[in-house]
Design a protein around this motif. Structure first.
Motif, PDB file in Angstrom:
ATOM      1  N   THR A  73       0.853  -1.184   0.000  1.00 54.53           N
ATOM      2  CA  THR A  73       0.000   0.000   0.000  1.00 54.53           C
ATOM      3  C   THR A  73       0.888   1.232   0.000  1.00 54.53           C
ATOM      4  O   THR A  73       2.088   1.156   0.229  1.00 54.53           O
ATOM      5  N   GLU A  76       2.012   6.581   2.627  1.00 57.56           N
ATOM      6  CA  GLU A  76       1.333   7.503   3.535  1.00 57.56           C
ATOM      7  C   GLU A  76       0.156   6.847   4.253  1.00 57.56           C
ATOM      8  O   GLU A  76      -0.464   7.468   5.106  1.00 57.56           O
ATOM      9  N   GLU A  77      -0.158   5.604   3.943  1.00 54.28           N
ATOM     10  CA  GLU A  77      -1.300   4.952   4.561  1.00 54.28           C
ATOM     11  C   GLU A  77      -0.907   4.361   5.917  1.00 54.28           C
ATOM     12  O   GLU A  77      -0.636   3.176   6.055  1.00 54.28           O
ATOM     13  N   ASP A  78      -0.875   5.207   6.912  1.00 51.19           N
ATOM     14  CA  ASP A  78      -0.575   4.766   8.264  1.00 51.19           C
ATOM     15  C   ASP A  78      -1.788   4.044   8.846  1.00 51.19           C
ATOM     16  O   ASP A  78      -2.921   4.226   8.379  1.00 51.19           O
ATOM     17  N   PRO A  80      -4.983   3.392  10.988  1.00 47.61           N
ATOM     18  CA  PRO A  80      -5.922   4.364  11.563  1.00 47.61           C
ATOM     19  C   PRO A  80      -5.778   4.400  13.071  1.00 47.61           C
ATOM     20  O   PRO A  80      -5.473   3.386  13.704  1.00 47.61           O
ATOM     21  N   VAL A  91     -11.616   2.365   7.068  1.00 41.19           N
ATOM     22  CA  VAL A  91     -10.359   2.653   6.371  1.00 41.19           C
ATOM     23  C   VAL A  91      -9.679   1.357   5.948  1.00 41.19           C
ATOM     24  O   VAL A  91      -9.272   1.189   4.795  1.00 41.19           O
ATOM     25  N   ARG A  95      -9.114  -0.170   2.065  1.00 39.43           N
ATOM     26  CA  ARG A  95      -7.777  -0.496   1.579  1.00 39.43           C
ATOM     27  C   ARG A  95      -7.711  -1.944   1.096  1.00 39.43           C
ATOM     28  O   ARG A  95      -7.115  -2.253   0.061  1.00 39.43           O
ATOM     29  N   TYR A 134      -0.835  -8.023   5.828  1.00 38.64           N
ATOM     30  CA  TYR A 134      -2.047  -7.211   5.874  1.00 38.64           C
ATOM     31  C   TYR A 134      -2.963  -7.683   7.005  1.00 38.64           C
ATOM     32  O   TYR A 134      -3.554  -6.872   7.733  1.00 38.64           O
ATOM     33  N   SER A 137      -1.848  -6.195  10.149  1.00 41.33           N
ATOM     34  CA  SER A 137      -2.207  -4.791  10.332  1.00 41.33           C
ATOM     35  C   SER A 137      -3.622  -4.660  10.901  1.00 41.33           C
ATOM     36  O   SER A 137      -3.881  -3.787  11.748  1.00 41.33           O
TER      37      SER A 137
END
Length: 212
Positions: A73, A76-78, A80, A91, A95, A134, A137
């Motif tokens: 990804t 900048e996709e930290d 949430p 979010v 994604r 993923y 995450s």
């Protein structure tokens, strides 16, 4: 978040890497993993063998790169922030749906499925370098929400699996298995929203985060 601007040589290397990955993915689909040589990939991608071997010394390393990039990804996709489980899962769900909607993702799964009997290590690479990061995450996010007191979850692994499964079972697996199956962007958004509502209804503690 500040971003480092790549130098000219870094940009060239990135462009060649992208050419190699694209060529390798196409050849693995056309010829199979076993029949595709690194030399053939270099020829298809238009780079020298030396350049290819410098970036990918083995075919296994190249396949690992394909998996990693398919699941990557944007920087900048930290994750949430914890505090509102509906927003956070929204979010992550969007994604995930975007990742599964990539053409390269479908190609990757087709390669793994076709080659699984002879090359089970490809499935292992797909799991370790792709799906698992993923999944982790989402798992980490749910742990953060549990620590914040916004959810009550005994089995976080199961909750993450349930959430991701509600999305992939509608927007990805039929596309992979049924010729001509298409899911509109509007329908994908509905599927993600419903997965969020279902998960929040099951696990969220009463409060603002459970409100629509």
């Amino acid at each position: 978040m500040s971003r480092v601007v790549p130098t000219y040589h870094q940009r060239v290397a990135q462009e060649k890497r992208a050419l190699i990955v694209t060529a390798a993915t196409a050849l693995f689909l056309e010829l199979g993993y076993d029949r595709t040589s690194l030399a053939r990939i270099a020829e298809r991608s238009g780079v020298s063998r030396a350049t290819l071997f410098k970036q990918f010394p083995t075919k296994a390393a190249l396949f690992d790169a394909i998996v990693t990039e398919a699941w990557s990804t944007a920087e900048e996709e930290d994750p949430p922030p914890a505090g509102n489980v509906a927003d956070g899962l929204g979010v992550l769900g969007r994604r995930y749906a975007a990742l599964l909607g990539r053409t390269r993702m479908t190609d990757l799964f087709r390669i793994v499925i076709a080659e699984l009997p002879r090359f089970p290590e490809l499935a292992q690479a797909q799991f370790v370098h792709g799906k698992m990061p993923y999944f982790e995450s989402v798992r980490s996010y749910l742990l953060a929400e549990r620590a914040a007191g916004t959810v009550r979850i005994d089995d976080v692994d199961l909750a993450a699996t349930q959430f991701l499964g509600m999305i992939s079972n509608y927007v990805f697996w039929p596309t992979l298995l049924v010729p001509g199956w298409e899911v509109s962007a509007e329908r994908v958004a509905e599927v993600v929203d419903e997965a969020v509502r279902t998960t929040a209804a099951r696990y969220a503690t009463p409060g603002p985060s459970t409100q629509d």
